[in-house]
Design an enzyme around this catalytic site. Sequence first.
Site, PDB file in Angstrom:
ATOM      1  N   ARG A 115     101.900  30.057  22.924  1.00 39.08           N
ATOM      2  CA  ARG A 115     102.992  29.974  23.908  1.00 39.08           C
ATOM      3  C   ARG A 115     102.359  30.178  25.287  1.00 39.08           C
ATOM      4  O   ARG A 115     101.635  31.157  25.491  1.00 39.08           O
ATOM      5  CB  ARG A 115     104.073  31.036  23.647  1.00 39.08           C
ATOM      6  CG  ARG A 115     104.840  30.800  22.348  1.00 39.08           C
ATOM      7  CD  ARG A 115     106.106  31.627  22.272  1.00 39.08           C
ATOM      8  NE  ARG A 115     107.174  31.082  23.098  1.00 39.08           N
ATOM      9  CZ  ARG A 115     108.302  31.761  23.375  1.00 39.08           C
ATOM     10  NH1 ARG A 115     108.469  32.989  22.918  1.00 39.08           N
ATOM     11  NH2 ARG A 115     109.243  31.211  24.115  1.00 39.08           N
ATOM     12  N   GLN A 129     119.160  34.610  22.023  1.00 40.52           N
ATOM     13  CA  GLN A 129     118.506  35.916  21.924  1.00 40.52           C
ATOM     14  C   GLN A 129     119.451  37.054  22.308  1.00 40.52           C
ATOM     15  O   GLN A 129     119.326  38.163  21.810  1.00 40.52           O
ATOM     16  CB  GLN A 129     117.259  35.964  22.833  1.00 40.52           C
ATOM     17  CG  GLN A 129     116.078  35.160  22.324  1.00 40.52           C
ATOM     18  CD  GLN A 129     116.060  33.748  22.872  1.00 40.52           C
ATOM     19  OE1 GLN A 129     117.102  33.183  23.191  1.00 40.52           O
ATOM     20  NE2 GLN A 129     114.889  33.159  22.975  1.00 40.52           N
ATOM     21  N   ASP A 178     108.337  37.264  31.811  1.00 40.10           N
ATOM     22  CA  ASP A 178     107.215  36.769  31.001  1.00 40.10           C
ATOM     23  C   ASP A 178     105.948  36.659  31.824  1.00 40.10           C
ATOM     24  O   ASP A 178     104.836  36.697  31.278  1.00 40.10           O
ATOM     25  CB  ASP A 178     107.566  35.415  30.387  1.00 40.10           C
ATOM     26  CG  ASP A 178     108.391  35.627  29.135  1.00 40.10           C
ATOM     27  OD1 ASP A 178     109.582  35.966  29.278  1.00 40.10           O
ATOM     28  OD2 ASP A 178     107.829  35.543  28.033  1.00 40.10           O
ATOM     29  N   ARG A 194     108.483  37.556  19.311  1.00 40.32           N
ATOM     30  CA  ARG A 194     108.719  36.981  20.643  1.00 40.32           C
ATOM     31  C   ARG A 194     108.875  38.097  21.675  1.00 40.32           C
ATOM     32  O   ARG A 194     108.892  39.270  21.328  1.00 40.32           O
ATOM     33  CB  ARG A 194     109.962  36.084  20.625  1.00 40.32           C
ATOM     34  CG  ARG A 194     111.157  36.759  19.957  1.00 40.32           C
ATOM     35  CD  ARG A 194     112.471  36.231  20.388  1.00 40.32           C
ATOM     36  NE  ARG A 194     112.735  36.576  21.769  1.00 40.32           N
ATOM     37  CZ  ARG A 194     113.107  37.789  22.165  1.00 40.32           C
ATOM     38  NH1 ARG A 194     113.260  38.798  21.318  1.00 40.32           N
ATOM     39  NH2 ARG A 194     113.320  38.030  23.435  1.00 40.32           N
ATOM     40  N   ASN A 202     111.083  34.106  33.715  1.00 43.10           N
ATOM     41  CA  ASN A 202     111.782  34.773  32.601  1.00 43.10           C
ATOM     42  C   ASN A 202     112.662  33.729  31.911  1.00 43.10           C
ATOM     43  O   ASN A 202     112.734  32.569  32.340  1.00 43.10           O
ATOM     44  CB  ASN A 202     112.619  35.953  33.111  1.00 43.10           C
ATOM     45  CG  ASN A 202     113.125  36.814  31.968  1.00 43.10           C
ATOM     46  OD1 ASN A 202     112.336  37.268  31.121  1.00 43.10           O
ATOM     47  ND2 ASN A 202     114.430  37.036  31.880  1.00 43.10           N
TER      48      ASN A 202
HETATM   49  O1  MRU Z   1     111.430  32.882  24.463  1.00 37.70           O
HETATM   50  P1  MRU Z   1     111.462  34.370  24.321  1.00 37.70           P
HETATM   51  O2  MRU Z   1     112.589  34.849  23.492  1.00 37.70           O
HETATM   52  O3  MRU Z   1     110.126  34.927  23.890  1.00 37.70           O
HETATM   53  O4  MRU Z   1     111.720  34.876  25.810  1.00 37.70           O
HETATM   54  C1  MRU Z   1     111.700  36.249  26.048  1.00 37.70           C
HETATM   55  C2  MRU Z   1     112.139  36.586  27.412  1.00 37.70           C
HETATM   56  O5  MRU Z   1     112.379  35.740  28.248  1.00 37.70           O
HETATM   57  C3  MRU Z   1     112.190  38.028  27.773  1.00 37.70           C
HETATM   58  O6  MRU Z   1     113.175  38.253  28.744  1.00 37.70           O
HETATM   59  C4  MRU Z   1     110.825  38.414  28.352  1.00 37.70           C
HETATM   60  O7  MRU Z   1     109.799  38.161  27.430  1.00 37.70           O
HETATM   61  C5  MRU Z   1     110.787  39.804  28.752  1.00 37.70           C
HETATM   62  S1  MRU Z   1     110.859  40.851  27.340  1.00 37.70           S
HETATM   63  C6  MRU Z   1     110.399  42.246  27.839  1.00 37.70           C
END
Ligand code: MRU
Length: 357
Positions: free
Chosen positions: A97, A207, A248, A63, A258
Site C-alpha cells: 500500500r 471503516q 496516513d 489496516r 487521510n
Molecule cells: O484504508 P485504511 O482503512 O487503511 O485507511 C485508514 C485511515 O485512513 C486512517 O484514518 C489512518 O490510517 C489513520 S489510523 C491511525
Amino acid sequence: MVDQHIQAPDGVRPPPPSLRWDERPDGPVLLLLDQTRLPAEEAELVCGDVPALVRAIRTLAVRGAPLLGIAGAYGVALAAARGEDVDTAAAALEGARPTAVNLGYGVRRAVAAHQGAACGSEAAAAALAAAKALHLEDAEASARMARHGLALLDELLPAGEHRVLTHCNTGRLVSGGEGTAFAVALAAHRAGRLRTLWVDETRPLLQGARLTAYEADGHGMAYRLLADNAAGSLFAAGQVDAVLIGADRIAADGSVANKVGSYPLAVLARYHHVPFIVVAPTTTVDLGTADGASIEVEQRSGQEVSGMYAPHAYNPAFDVTPAELVTAVVTEEGVASPVTGARLAELCARSRQVSVS
Ligand code: MRU
C-alpha cells in the site's frame, strides 16, 4: 433530536488483539484480527509467510497507518525466521500500500536491525526485536497522544462535554495501543467529557460503520453513526464541536493524507468555525515528502465503489487536506498549532522513535 445519545450496552468488552506474533512448532506465524470480517465475526487470520501478509494488507484485513507499520516490521521478521530473502520480502511488503508512510517505516526499521546483526539467527532475532519494540512504542505513543489531544480539546472547547465527529477507523484496531484520533475521544469519554461521538460511515469500505462503531460500542461510548453525506447538515445544525481524524502521511508542509472524505470535513469545519484536529504519531510525519501534491494517493478497485451497478468508478483511498485547514496536529511529542513545517520538524526531532533512512 439530533443530539440524542446512543449508549452502548453496559460495560467495557475487552477486544481481541489486532495483531500478535505466535511461535508454533512448525515455525512462527503472525495472527491478525481479520478486519474484513468485523463486526460480524472476531476471527484471526493466520499469516505464515510474507505473500499471505501482503494479501492481508492489500485486502485491508490489517489496516490503518500505525498498525501497517507494525505488521510490516513483523513481516520482515517472518521472512528472516523462514530464511527467506529479506530484501525481496521488504520490497513486497512496502509496495503493498503506497500512502501510509508507517508501512515503509516499520519495514525499514526491521530490515536495518536485521542488517546490523552478525549472523542469520541473530539477524532474525534482531528483526523480531525491532518489530516488538515498534509495537510497544506505538502503544506508548498512543497513550501520550490521548493525553495531549484531550488537553487540547479541553483548551479549545471549555464548555465541558464535547461532541466530536470522526472519520474512518483510528482506534485499537490500527495501533499497538488505543489508537490515534479515537484514543483522544476515548480519553474524553473516560473523563466524562464526551457527549457524542459522531461516526462517519466512511464509504466505500465502511471503516466507520463496521469498525469504529464496533470499538465505540465495546467501550460503552455514546456514539451515533451517520452517512458521510449527512455531515454537512450536522455541522449546519451546530452539532459538531470538533473533528478528530488520523493520518496516513503528513508531508513536510503539514498537508495531511487521510481516508478519502477527510478533506471535505476540513472544508466544512473551516466554514463552520469548528476545530479540525489531526492525531498521528511522529512516525506518520514524512519530512522527506515536501508537500501534499507529492503524496502518492492509493487508487483502489472501482468494484469497491460501484459493486454490480456500474463498471467505471473513481476510487481514491485517501485525500489530502492542506495545512491551512488543519487547526492542530497532535503527536506523542506535543501539538503543532499552527501546523508549520518547522514545528513538525521540531516534534520529530524530539521523538524517541528510531530513525531509519
Ligand atoms: O484504508 P485504511 O482503512 O487503511 O485507511 C485508514 C485511515 O485512513 C486512517 O484514518 C489512518 O490510517 C489513520 S489510523 C491511525
